[in-house]
Scaffold this motif. Structure first.
Motif, PDB file in Angstrom:
ATOM      1  N   CYS A 250       0.843  -1.200   0.000  1.00  0.00           N
ATOM      2  CA  CYS A 250       0.000   0.000   0.000  1.00  0.00           C
ATOM      3  C   CYS A 250       0.875   1.245   0.000  1.00  0.00           C
ATOM      4  O   CYS A 250       2.056   1.194   0.366  1.00  0.00           O
ATOM      5  CB  CYS A 250      -0.944   0.002   1.204  1.00  0.00           C
ATOM      6  N   ASP A 251       0.310   2.374  -0.378  1.00  0.00           N
ATOM      7  CA  ASP A 251       1.120   3.591  -0.489  1.00  0.00           C
ATOM      8  C   ASP A 251       1.393   4.250   0.862  1.00  0.00           C
ATOM      9  O   ASP A 251       2.139   5.218   0.943  1.00  0.00           O
ATOM     10  CB  ASP A 251       0.460   4.604  -1.442  1.00  0.00           C
ATOM     11  N   ASN A 252       0.779   3.710   1.926  1.00  0.00           N
ATOM     12  CA  ASN A 252       1.052   4.220   3.275  1.00  0.00           C
ATOM     13  C   ASN A 252       1.249   3.032   4.213  1.00  0.00           C
ATOM     14  O   ASN A 252       0.366   2.708   5.010  1.00  0.00           O
ATOM     15  CB  ASN A 252      -0.106   5.105   3.745  1.00  0.00           C
ATOM     16  N   PRO A 253       2.417   2.375   4.150  1.00  0.00           N
ATOM     17  CA  PRO A 253       2.637   1.152   4.937  1.00  0.00           C
ATOM     18  C   PRO A 253       2.602   1.380   6.447  1.00  0.00           C
ATOM     19  O   PRO A 253       2.345   0.444   7.210  1.00  0.00           O
ATOM     20  CB  PRO A 253       4.021   0.677   4.475  1.00  0.00           C
ATOM     21  N   ASP A 254       2.857   2.615   6.889  1.00  0.00           N
ATOM     22  CA  ASP A 254       2.802   2.902   8.333  1.00  0.00           C
ATOM     23  C   ASP A 254       1.373   2.850   8.870  1.00  0.00           C
ATOM     24  O   ASP A 254       1.153   2.582  10.042  1.00  0.00           O
ATOM     25  CB  ASP A 254       3.408   4.281   8.617  1.00  0.00           C
ATOM     26  N   ASP A 255       0.406   3.147   8.015  1.00  0.00           N
ATOM     27  CA  ASP A 255      -1.004   3.109   8.396  1.00  0.00           C
ATOM     28  C   ASP A 255      -1.822   2.653   7.188  1.00  0.00           C
ATOM     29  O   ASP A 255      -2.393   3.467   6.456  1.00  0.00           O
ATOM     30  CB  ASP A 255      -1.471   4.484   8.865  1.00  0.00           C
ATOM     31  N   PRO A 256      -1.912   1.325   6.965  1.00  0.00           N
ATOM     32  CA  PRO A 256      -2.613   0.794   5.784  1.00  0.00           C
ATOM     33  C   PRO A 256      -4.054   1.282   5.663  1.00  0.00           C
ATOM     34  O   PRO A 256      -4.581   1.406   4.560  1.00  0.00           O
ATOM     35  CB  PRO A 256      -2.555  -0.718   5.996  1.00  0.00           C
ATOM     36  N   GLY A 257      -4.671   1.583   6.792  1.00  0.00           N
ATOM     37  CA  GLY A 257      -6.057   2.050   6.739  1.00  0.00           C
ATOM     38  C   GLY A 257      -6.199   3.351   5.973  1.00  0.00           C
ATOM     39  O   GLY A 257      -7.250   3.611   5.364  1.00  0.00           O
ATOM     40  N   GLU A 258      -5.153   4.179   5.978  1.00  0.00           N
ATOM     41  CA  GLU A 258      -5.184   5.439   5.250  1.00  0.00           C
ATOM     42  C   GLU A 258      -5.087   5.239   3.742  1.00  0.00           C
ATOM     43  O   GLU A 258      -5.327   6.170   2.973  1.00  0.00           O
ATOM     44  CB  GLU A 258      -4.049   6.351   5.723  1.00  0.00           C
ATOM     45  N   SER A 259      -4.711   4.035   3.327  1.00  0.00           N
ATOM     46  CA  SER A 259      -4.615   3.735   1.894  1.00  0.00           C
ATOM     47  C   SER A 259      -5.922   3.191   1.331  1.00  0.00           C
ATOM     48  O   SER A 259      -5.996   2.831   0.158  1.00  0.00           O
ATOM     49  CB  SER A 259      -3.482   2.717   1.646  1.00  0.00           C
ATOM     50  N   LEU A 260      -6.940   3.117   2.188  1.00  0.00           N
ATOM     51  CA  LEU A 260      -8.263   2.651   1.766  1.00  0.00           C
ATOM     52  C   LEU A 260      -9.256   3.803   1.871  1.00  0.00           C
ATOM     53  O   LEU A 260      -9.341   4.464   2.909  1.00  0.00           O
ATOM     54  CB  LEU A 260      -8.737   1.494   2.658  1.00  0.00           C
ATOM     55  N   LYS A 261      -9.993   4.039   0.800  1.00  0.00           N
ATOM     56  CA  LYS A 261     -10.998   5.099   0.795  1.00  0.00           C
ATOM     57  C   LYS A 261     -12.337   4.508   0.364  1.00  0.00           C
ATOM     58  O   LYS A 261     -12.435   3.899  -0.702  1.00  0.00           O
ATOM     59  CB  LYS A 261     -10.595   6.230  -0.174  1.00  0.00           C
ATOM     60  N   TYR A 262     -13.329   4.701   1.200  1.00  0.00           N
ATOM     61  CA  TYR A 262     -14.657   4.205   0.818  1.00  0.00           C
ATOM     62  C   TYR A 262     -15.785   5.010   1.445  1.00  0.00           C
ATOM     63  O   TYR A 262     -16.943   4.594   1.421  1.00  0.00           O
ATOM     64  CB  TYR A 262     -14.820   2.725   1.194  1.00  0.00           C
ATOM     65  N   GLY A 263     -15.509   6.169   1.968  1.00  0.00           N
ATOM     66  CA  GLY A 263     -16.562   7.018   2.518  1.00  0.00           C
ATOM     67  C   GLY A 263     -17.342   6.331   3.613  1.00  0.00           C
ATOM     68  O   GLY A 263     -18.562   6.254   3.558  1.00  0.00           O
ATOM     69  N   GLN A 264     -16.639   5.844   4.621  1.00  0.00           N
ATOM     70  CA  GLN A 264     -17.276   5.058   5.672  1.00  0.00           C
ATOM     71  C   GLN A 264     -18.425   5.803   6.349  1.00  0.00           C
ATOM     72  O   GLN A 264     -19.506   5.258   6.542  1.00  0.00           O
ATOM     73  CB  GLN A 264     -16.239   4.653   6.725  1.00  0.00           C
ATOM     74  N   LYS A 265     -18.205   7.069   6.696  1.00  0.00           N
ATOM     75  CA  LYS A 265     -19.250   7.819   7.391  1.00  0.00           C
ATOM     76  C   LYS A 265     -20.486   7.987   6.522  1.00  0.00           C
ATOM     77  O   LYS A 265     -21.613   7.871   6.988  1.00  0.00           O
ATOM     78  CB  LYS A 265     -18.702   9.178   7.816  1.00  0.00           C
ATOM     79  N   THR A 266     -20.260   8.242   5.232  1.00  0.00           N
ATOM     80  CA  THR A 266     -21.393   8.407   4.320  1.00  0.00           C
ATOM     81  C   THR A 266     -22.196   7.121   4.211  1.00  0.00           C
ATOM     82  O   THR A 266     -23.431   7.122   4.256  1.00  0.00           O
ATOM     83  CB  THR A 266     -20.902   8.824   2.925  1.00  0.00           C
ATOM     84  N   VAL A 267     -21.482   5.992   4.074  1.00  0.00           N
ATOM     85  CA  VAL A 267     -22.151   4.697   3.935  1.00  0.00           C
ATOM     86  C   VAL A 267     -22.918   4.347   5.208  1.00  0.00           C
ATOM     87  O   VAL A 267     -24.078   3.912   5.159  1.00  0.00           O
ATOM     88  CB  VAL A 267     -21.112   3.596   3.615  1.00  0.00           C
ATOM     89  N   GLU A 268     -22.279   4.531   6.356  1.00  0.00           N
ATOM     90  CA  GLU A 268     -22.936   4.211   7.621  1.00  0.00           C
ATOM     91  C   GLU A 268     -24.172   5.083   7.831  1.00  0.00           C
ATOM     92  O   GLU A 268     -25.209   4.616   8.309  1.00  0.00           O
ATOM     93  CB  GLU A 268     -21.952   4.390   8.773  1.00  0.00           C
ATOM     94  N   LYS A 269     -24.057   6.359   7.468  1.00  0.00           N
ATOM     95  CA  LYS A 269     -25.200   7.265   7.616  1.00  0.00           C
ATOM     96  C   LYS A 269     -26.329   6.854   6.675  1.00  0.00           C
ATOM     97  O   LYS A 269     -27.511   6.906   7.047  1.00  0.00           O
ATOM     98  CB  LYS A 269     -24.761   8.700   7.316  1.00  0.00           C
ATOM     99  N   LEU A 270     -25.982   6.441   5.462  1.00  0.00           N
ATOM    100  CA  LEU A 270     -26.985   6.013   4.487  1.00  0.00           C
ATOM    101  C   LEU A 270     -27.803   4.851   5.029  1.00  0.00           C
ATOM    102  O   LEU A 270     -29.042   4.898   5.039  1.00  0.00           O
ATOM    103  CB  LEU A 270     -26.303   5.609   3.175  1.00  0.00           C
TER     104      LEU A 270
END
Length: 304
Positions: free
Chosen positions: A151-171
């Motif tokens: 991933c492009d941010n090996p120190d924090d792999p979660g930052e290399s994933l984008k999926y609009g979590q808050k938007t999806v959860e709110k939906l």
């Protein structure tokens, strides 16, 4: 056949005898079915909007420039095997830059400032067959050792994933709340309509108690006595249903197109076949409400 004609005649007489109560019953059924019909139509519209938004729910996994082709293929195969994943599409650095430039045609200054540099990473775009599993799939990708290593941010792999979590959860939270509120509202409206029908039939029975007593003395069956009251309840239901359907259809023909033209980017239309199903449901609901309400009243006052 003669009994049916008698029931119809008596129901019309009962309809006019207690006109104020009858109108109250019809108006209650009408308003109840109108709100139910509007809610069902709105539910279809919201469902279409949610489906269109869900179709856009995806996960983007950004990859490091030094990721080898073998590692990318390995990660791609791993993601494809995850439950809820529909497709996985690879976008190279060059394609990402080309897509960016195409989207920025109206802002050439931004493209010029980039020069020959390409700061955009390669990525994997993950489309889901089950959008509600987006957080679960993202977590599984994040936990993958292969993804953590490329991933492009090996120190924090979660930052290399984008999926609009808050938007999806709110939906999903909003749609769930709308569904629960709608069910509670429909139950309340049905209860109110049942009470009104029950009271209307009860008053009709009380106003004709002497006539009913005479019918019992001459040997009339409970079924024969009940007939006019059931027919009267059905008449209330049909009138209330027709009025509700007429208003809902006016809303569909005039209000919904206006709203659709204002929010042209949202799928707000409802098909004719869907509306026919809604109208059939309203008539059925009206008849069930009327028959149940009258049945409760007659069971109590006719002493079946």
């Amino acid at each position: 056949m003669s009994s049916l004609i008698y029931f119809i005649k008596e129901s019309v007489v009962g309809f006019t005898r207690n006109l104020s109560t009858t109108l109250g019953s019809i108006i209650t059924i009408f308003l109840s079915l109108l709100i139910i019909g509007v809610f069902l139509m709105a539910g279809v519209v919201v469902g279409n909007v949610v489906s269109s938004v869900e179709d856009e729910v995806s996960i983007t996994a950004y990859l490091a420039d030094q990721a080898s082709e073998a590692e990318v293929v390995s990660l791609e195969n791993y993601i494809k095997d995850l439950e809820g994943v529909s497709t996985v599409e690879y976008t190279s650095k060059e394609q990402a830059l080309s897509n960016f430039k195409e989207s920025m045609n109206s802002n050439p200054d931004i493209i010029e400032q980039m020069g020959d540099d390409n700061p955009l990473p390669a990525s994997l775009s993950v489309q889901l067959s089950e959008p509600e599993r987006v957080a679960e799939v993202a977590q599984q990708i994040q936990e993958s050792e292969t993804f953590s290593s490329i991933c492009d941010n090996p120190d924090d792999p979660g930052e290399s994933l984008k999926y609009g979590q808050k938007t999806v959860e709110k939906l999903f939270s909003v749609t769930s709340s709308i569904r629960n509120i709608g069910i509670a509202l429909i139950v309340l409206l049905i209860f109110i309509a049942l009470v009104f029908i029950n009271n209307t039939i009860r008053l009709a029975i009380l106003s004709r108690r002497k006539e009913i007593g005479i019918m019992r003395l001459v040997g009339a069956s409970n079924g024969f006595i009940r007939g006019p009251f059931l027919m009267e309840a059905i008449l209330h239901a049909l009138i209330g249903s027709v009025l509700a359907i007429a208003v809902v259809e006016l809303l569909r023909r005039f209000a919904l197109p206006q709203l659709s033209s204002t929010l042209a980017w949202l799928p707000l239309s409802v098909s004719g076949w869907t509306m026919l199903g809604i109208y059939a449901a309203l008539v059925a609901a009206g008849l069930v409400i009327a028959l149940l309400g009258s049945a409760f009243a007659m069971r109590r006052y006719l002493k079946a």
